[in-house]
Design a protein around this motif. Structure first.
Motif, short mmCIF file in Angstrom:
data_model
loop_
_atom_site.label_atom_id
_atom_site.label_comp_id
_atom_site.label_asym_id
_atom_site.label_seq_id
_atom_site.Cartn_x
_atom_site.Cartn_y
_atom_site.Cartn_z
N CYS A 185 0.83 -1.21 0.00
CA CYS A 185 0.00 0.00 0.00
C CYS A 185 0.87 1.25 0.00
O CYS A 185 1.95 1.28 0.61
CB CYS A 185 -0.90 -0.02 1.24
N VAL A 187 0.68 5.18 1.22
CA VAL A 187 -0.10 6.00 2.16
C VAL A 187 0.32 7.46 2.04
O VAL A 187 1.50 7.78 2.06
CB VAL A 187 0.10 5.53 3.62
N LYS A 214 -5.18 5.76 1.35
CA LYS A 214 -4.46 4.50 1.19
C LYS A 214 -4.78 3.93 -0.19
O LYS A 214 -5.93 3.65 -0.49
CB LYS A 214 -4.85 3.51 2.28
N TYR A 216 -3.98 0.77 -2.29
CA TYR A 216 -3.42 -0.57 -2.25
C TYR A 216 -2.97 -0.99 -3.65
O TYR A 216 -3.51 -0.51 -4.66
CB TYR A 216 -4.44 -1.55 -1.69
#
Length: 445
Positions: A185, A187, A214, A216
């Protein structure tokens, strides 16, 4: 005789002259009682208005029902109030001011219609199961001729947009941003400030808010913004709103959010259980607008989300990280359905696997709904070095409960390849208080 006749004529003239004044009708109200649902309006009508008069309206309780200069009543909150209507004559007229009357307004709560019951079993067409066929017997398909012409394919009807009632628009400006690019991920922690406007509320952010985005590697994108607004409600009263805005992005990158609101405003308490949706418009250059809308067809109040307890069914003997927390100031909002607190803090780490400090002050968000235990969610990014002296960053999202003691299920994203496994590991968080508040993050066996 002449004297008597003169007296009679004089009396007649007095009666004739007095008759128009006696016959003139005074202004009066067309109704003196009315019942309105919250949010509904009704205009006061006055019969026999005088052209040379100005009419004023005064509510005994504006928070229950307000009235405009033109006599339009707006029901705001459950209860009763009295609206006094007065008549003021213009200059040069006698009896300059008088009371026309009083309208008693009963404000009822917005009706919540129960959903219609499910169709009864008898209303559902029966489906007859086919008779069993002996094994090995060839089957001839049977066609039943139809006397009906084939129907043309119907054009699907677009799903109506339920969220059409504007609540407020929040215009935000991005501030500093910090990022961690992990294995599973990426962020971004975006700080922002903003201003809100609308018919129900106007104000600005208290300090800075944060949005955690976030992304992914499987394509899923999630966002969560948390902030407090301070300002005034529709009654002109000072109030605060805590907002947590969780969103997901579609294939085209458009983000739709689900706001959760807690407010200390009585006039806005209905927002705590309202069915809301947020639409984000990105204007570029770090400017965005979140339009929060309400589903007016809502039939049931939205309950608070269920508390999820961290899993304590297994052991977590492998301590990976520890984080020392310095607690700062707290901002709180106490509403009708519950309360919210945002606790500022700094963080650092001095454990064998990582030594580093927090990139910026962060917030531990506490939510406690009536009848539930308190939940917590702290999000922060630290930069530093691993055990080998390699520079790295760690994003920590510590979600859990505080039920006479804090227990959490942390999520950790890091750009350190040696700890890539932590991102998908089953983690557990506990606390100790020596010498200061310390978060212990451990992995399952």
């Amino acid at each position: 005789m002449k004297k008597i006749l003169c007296l009679a004529l004089s009396a007649l003239l007095v009666v004739v002259n007095a008759y128009p004044a006696a016959a003139a009708k005074k202004a009066s109200l067309s109704f003196k009682k009315i019942t309105l649902q919250e949010g509904k309006t009704k205009k006061i009508t006055i019969k026999n208005k005088i052209k040379k008069a100005v009419y004023t309206y005064q509510s005994s309780s504006k928070k229950i029902a307000s009235v405009s200069k033109k006599g339009v009543i707006t029901a705001k909150k459950y209860g009763k109030t009295r609206i006094t209507v007065s008549e003021r004559l213009k200059k040069g007229s006698k009896n300059k001011k008088r009371k026309v009357g009083v309208v008693v307004v009963t404000c009822t709560k917005k009706k919540i219609q129960k959903p219609t019951t499910s169709p009864s079993v008898s209303a559902v067409p029966a489906v007859t199961a086919p008779s069993p066929v002996p094994t090995g017997v060839p089957q001839t398909p049977t066609q039943v001729p139809s006397s009906e012409s084939p129907k043309p394919m119907e054009t699907p009807v677009p799903t109506p947009d339920l969220y059409t009632a504007p609540v407020m628009s929040v215009r935000v400006t991005d501030q500093e941003k910090y990022s961690v690019d992990g294995t599973t991920c990426h962020v971004d922690m975006q700080y922002f400030t903003g201003d809100a406007s609308g018919d129900y509320f106007s104000g600005s952010t208290k300090g800075k808010g944060t949005t955690v985005i976030k992304e992914y590697k499987d394509g899923t994108k999630q966002s969560c913004a948390r902030y407090i607004l301070s300002g005034t409600d529709a009654d002109g009263k000072t109030c605060s709103l805590f907002i947590e805005d969780n969103g997901t992005a579609d294939d085209e990158g458009n983000t739709v959010t689900k706001p959760t609101i807690i407010t200390d405003s009585q006039a806005l308490s209905w927002l705590e259980t309202a069915d809301l949706q947020g639409r984000i418009t990105d204007h570029g250059n770090g400017e965005k607008t979140i339009d929060i809308r309400w589903n007016e067809s809502q039939t049931e109040p939205i309950p608070p989300r269920e508390v999820v307890r961290p899993d304590e069914s297994q052991s977590y003997p492998n301590e990976i990280f520890t984080f020392m927390i310095d607690i700062g100031s707290t901002s709180s909002v106490k509403g009708t359905a519950g309360s919210a607190s945002m606790i500022q803090f700094k963080a650092s780490s001095d454990c064998p696997n990582f030594k580093g400090t927090i990139v910026s002050d962060s917030v531990d968000t506490r939510l406690k709904y009536n009848g539930q235990i308190e939940t917590l969610s702290a999000r922060y990014i630290l930069t530093g070095e691993d055990a080998e002296g390699n520079p790295c960053s760690i994003y920590v999202e510590n979600n859990g409960i505080d039920d006479n003691g804090m227990v959490t299920e942390p999520l950790i994203i890091t750009d350190n390849p040696a700890f890539a496994w932590v991102e998908s590991a089953k983690l557990h968080g506990t606390v100790s208080w020596s010498p200061k508040l310390t978060i212990h993050v451990s992995a399952a066996e």
